[in-house]
Enzyme design. Sequence first.
Site, PDB file in Angstrom:
ATOM      1  N   GLU A  96       0.860  -1.170   0.000  1.00 21.20           N
ATOM      2  CA  GLU A  96       0.000   0.000   0.000  1.00 21.20           C
ATOM      3  C   GLU A  96       0.893   1.214   0.000  1.00 21.20           C
ATOM      4  O   GLU A  96       1.699   1.417   0.901  1.00 21.20           O
ATOM      5  CB  GLU A  96      -0.906   0.005   1.227  1.00 21.20           C
ATOM      6  CG  GLU A  96      -1.855   1.173   1.180  1.00 21.20           C
ATOM      7  CD  GLU A  96      -2.969   1.070   2.213  1.00 21.20           C
ATOM      8  OE1 GLU A  96      -3.079   0.021   2.858  1.00 21.20           O
ATOM      9  OE2 GLU A  96      -3.708   2.053   2.350  1.00 21.20           O
ATOM     10  N   ASP A 154      10.600  11.136  -7.785  1.00 17.17           N
ATOM     11  CA  ASP A 154      10.491  10.306  -6.580  1.00 17.17           C
ATOM     12  C   ASP A 154      11.328   9.038  -6.718  1.00 17.17           C
ATOM     13  O   ASP A 154      10.879   7.946  -6.395  1.00 17.17           O
ATOM     14  CB  ASP A 154       9.023   9.959  -6.305  1.00 17.17           C
ATOM     15  CG  ASP A 154       8.821   9.441  -4.874  1.00 17.17           C
ATOM     16  OD1 ASP A 154       9.749   9.584  -4.044  1.00 17.17           O
ATOM     17  OD2 ASP A 154       7.741   8.887  -4.598  1.00 17.17           O
ATOM     18  N   VAL A 202      -1.888  -1.841  -3.799  1.00 17.57           N
ATOM     19  CA  VAL A 202      -1.387  -2.608  -4.936  1.00 17.57           C
ATOM     20  C   VAL A 202      -1.666  -4.093  -4.697  1.00 17.57           C
ATOM     21  O   VAL A 202      -1.370  -4.624  -3.638  1.00 17.57           O
ATOM     22  CB  VAL A 202       0.126  -2.364  -5.150  1.00 17.57           C
ATOM     23  CG1 VAL A 202       0.629  -3.144  -6.355  1.00 17.57           C
ATOM     24  CG2 VAL A 202       0.413  -0.877  -5.328  1.00 17.57           C
TER      25      VAL A 202
HETATM   26  P1  ADP Z   1       3.048   4.534  -4.253  1.00 15.99           P
HETATM   27  O1  ADP Z   1       2.930   5.663  -5.170  1.00 15.99           O
HETATM   28  O2  ADP Z   1       1.855   4.398  -3.378  1.00 15.99           O
HETATM   29  O3  ADP Z   1       4.348   4.469  -3.542  1.00 15.99           O
HETATM   30  P2  ADP Z   1       3.976   2.353  -5.836  1.00 15.99           P
HETATM   31  O4  ADP Z   1       3.708   2.306  -7.283  1.00 15.99           O
HETATM   32  O5  ADP Z   1       5.335   2.693  -5.409  1.00 15.99           O
HETATM   33  O6  ADP Z   1       2.919   3.265  -5.148  1.00 15.99           O
HETATM   34  O7  ADP Z   1       3.603   0.917  -5.247  1.00 15.99           O
HETATM   35  C1  ADP Z   1       3.657   0.628  -3.870  1.00 15.99           C
HETATM   36  C2  ADP Z   1       4.315  -0.704  -3.654  1.00 15.99           C
HETATM   37  O8  ADP Z   1       3.616  -1.725  -4.346  1.00 15.99           O
HETATM   38  C3  ADP Z   1       5.728  -0.757  -4.234  1.00 15.99           C
HETATM   39  O9  ADP Z   1       6.694  -0.302  -3.347  1.00 15.99           O
HETATM   40  C4  ADP Z   1       5.878  -2.230  -4.523  1.00 15.99           C
HETATM   41  O10 ADP Z   1       6.264  -2.936  -3.384  1.00 15.99           O
HETATM   42  C5  ADP Z   1       4.480  -2.658  -4.928  1.00 15.99           C
HETATM   43  N1  ADP Z   1       4.358  -2.616  -6.395  1.00 15.99           N
HETATM   44  C6  ADP Z   1       4.084  -1.555  -7.176  1.00 15.99           C
HETATM   45  N2  ADP Z   1       4.075  -1.877  -8.491  1.00 15.99           N
HETATM   46  C7  ADP Z   1       4.358  -3.180  -8.555  1.00 15.99           C
HETATM   47  C8  ADP Z   1       4.525  -4.119  -9.636  1.00 15.99           C
HETATM   48  N3  ADP Z   1       4.382  -3.754 -10.907  1.00 15.99           N
HETATM   49  N4  ADP Z   1       4.831  -5.389  -9.333  1.00 15.99           N
HETATM   50  C9  ADP Z   1       4.998  -5.758  -8.051  1.00 15.99           C
HETATM   51  N5  ADP Z   1       4.885  -4.936  -7.008  1.00 15.99           N
HETATM   52  C10 ADP Z   1       4.560  -3.658  -7.228  1.00 15.99           C
HETATM   53 MG    MG Z   2       6.231   4.166  -4.255  1.00 15.11          MG
END
Ligand code: ADP
Ligand code: MG
EC number: 2.7.11.22
Length: 672
Positions: free
Chosen positions: A12, A127, A18
């Site tokens: 999350e 970021d 996610v």
């Molecule tokens: P936020 O903007 O909330 O930080 P992220 O895109 O970084 O969102 O996603 C949060 C977390 O979800 C990530 O740190 C990762 O652990 C998991 N995650 C995001 N995208 C993927 C993906 N394509 N495959 C696997 N895990 C993912």
């Molecule tokens: Mg992130």
Amino acid sequence: MDQYCILGRIGEGAHGIVFKAKHVETGEIVALKKVALRRLEDGIPNQALREIKALQEIEDNQHVVQLKAVFPHGAGFVLAFEFMLSDLAEVVRHAQRPLVPAQVKSYLQMLLKGVAFCHANNIVHRDLKPANLLISASGQLKIADFGLARVFSPDGSRLYTHQVATRWYRAPELLYGARQYDQGVDLWAVGCILGELLNGSPLFPGENDIEQLCCVLRILGTPSPQVWPEVLELPDYNKISFKEQAPVPLEEVLPDASPQALALLGRFLLYPPRRRISAAQVWNEVSRTKELWRQLCLRRWSSCKASQMTLGTQTWKQYYLCRAELEFRMECGRPEKDFICRAIAGHKGGIDELAYVSNSGCRFDGQEKSVVCTVSSDSTVRAWDVQEGAEIWSSPVQPAALVNLVTFPRLQLAVTVDKLGLIKVWKAENGREWASFSLPAHSSALQACDRPEGPFLLVFCTRSLLALVEEEPPVSTTLPIWRISRACWAPDETARLMVMHRNHDSGQLAITTYELEAKQSQEGVDVVVQQIASFLLPDTMTPPHLMKARGSQVILLVSGLELVLFTIQGLQLAAFQDHQKPISALWVDESRVLTASFDLSLRVYVWSKENPLPVLKSCYHLLGGSHRWASGFTHVESDSVSIVGVEARNIGTSILRSYCFNIRHGSDDCVN
Ligand code: ADP
Ligand code: MG
């Protein structure tokens, strides 16, 4: 959403949950990022909009996580990404010990590729941090979470919020409240990430914004307007003042990192954003390094395991380009039509010398046996069946390194000379040692020639070699010249020898032609030597490395890429420069001249009936190679040429390959 079946929750983040999910129809595993709309009237949140926009502009890059689909869901929408196993934060956290330099380098390279790509598309991620760098099952790093990404206008006229980037990775200009910034903020973050990979923990772990600035200042020193003039204009610069601090050398901060890694780190962690090295620039620099080419080689051909190439002058880059080119050409050429290529299995170690011992070469019909002898770096002589692709025999390991190999196909003999001047004659069919005798000390640089009837250089009568009686040395004589580098027999005469040597007075290269005659006398056999012509080679000419004769009057010399024809009196008849790479083999007979180059391209020249000039006919085959050398035409048939090449793999190993070219075909529709 119905197309997906949710498998579990992955994480999350700040902007949504996610999930791991499986596409019902295709079975494809994806990561679904649900973005909730708290209040419908707000419309789609800016963050998510940016994410979609940025990702769509980025399209497809192997180091940016792929956005597969976007669809509305409930009071929000869902982004479907390719599923990634882990992220860099987790990799660092779970690493038993600090990552090894090769790992750091590899992650950094992938990160830089992704960042360079974004920046080239005017996208600033804003970021970058280990948690947003996802790692696939195969170890690929991909940049994710474009929630804060912006498409920047290159003129820099717009203002942006400084509340970007997770604190530990936030650039100093942002910490001082800059509203105008650029790609530099990502480059700072790249520096922080590199530092973290080297350090095993974050470099600047500030607990709040003020403390964050303190962390940076503690290492980089207080920013002075001399170094960073723009700092004076930053909104928060005058709001906080710090006590003067000198910078701490990076090698004290990261004592275990290599000097190269620290040098690179120092080029990211700079106060003035403009002075930070761009991702594309680092990528360019990195791509010039051996390491990158080595990695590429290893990725493409997992079998080349050497830590260093020893292909003569070849670097990893040349090796890569060469071998890729070979494969490309192999694809274009028509196997079994233009050429046949066979690997000869079983050779271990390096190959120093190679020569045919059979009269016939590898043929398209594969009827006749074709044999090559090799002298290996382990001081053995071996014979190989080219047709079968296997070893026939191998000699015992010799007491000294073998420096020379000459074969006598018609006599089925191979002769080796070792470093100490010991000559050995080997039977080609079974590898039996036929004779051995020592070379007189002064002549160890001489080279023997293939001429069964005549004596061979310095000057042994091969007939007496064959009928060697114990204790009695073979019939021999010395020529009245010194510093001989090469020699060949004139095919149309019984014993006409052309010798390349350094001129006695000037040291200039000369070619002198002798007639030799073996006369029986009371004491035994005497060899009478008579000089019939001599000339100096132009001193502008690179010393030739191949020499052959045609008829009784024409000498063909190869130096580098060039083929030059002289009469024995020194009149230059012609010169050809048709090859791209040095010529490695030269074949001359009554009707043709053939040259083959290290890249295994072939040229066929035809002697014209009226005059001794060869008429050029090009037969450039679609075949190239990463060969150390390609050697030894055997008998050139009317329609085919056989060449055995040595492909040097890596330190001390080589692969023998035999090629048979269809030259009739090639000269018909020659590709040039
Ligand atoms: P936020 O903007 O909330 O930080 P992220 O895109 O970084 O969102 O996603 C949060 C977390 O979800 C990530 O740190 C990762 O652990 C998991 N995650 C995001 N995208 C993927 C993906 N394509 N495959 C696997 N895990 C993912
Ligand atoms: Mg992130």
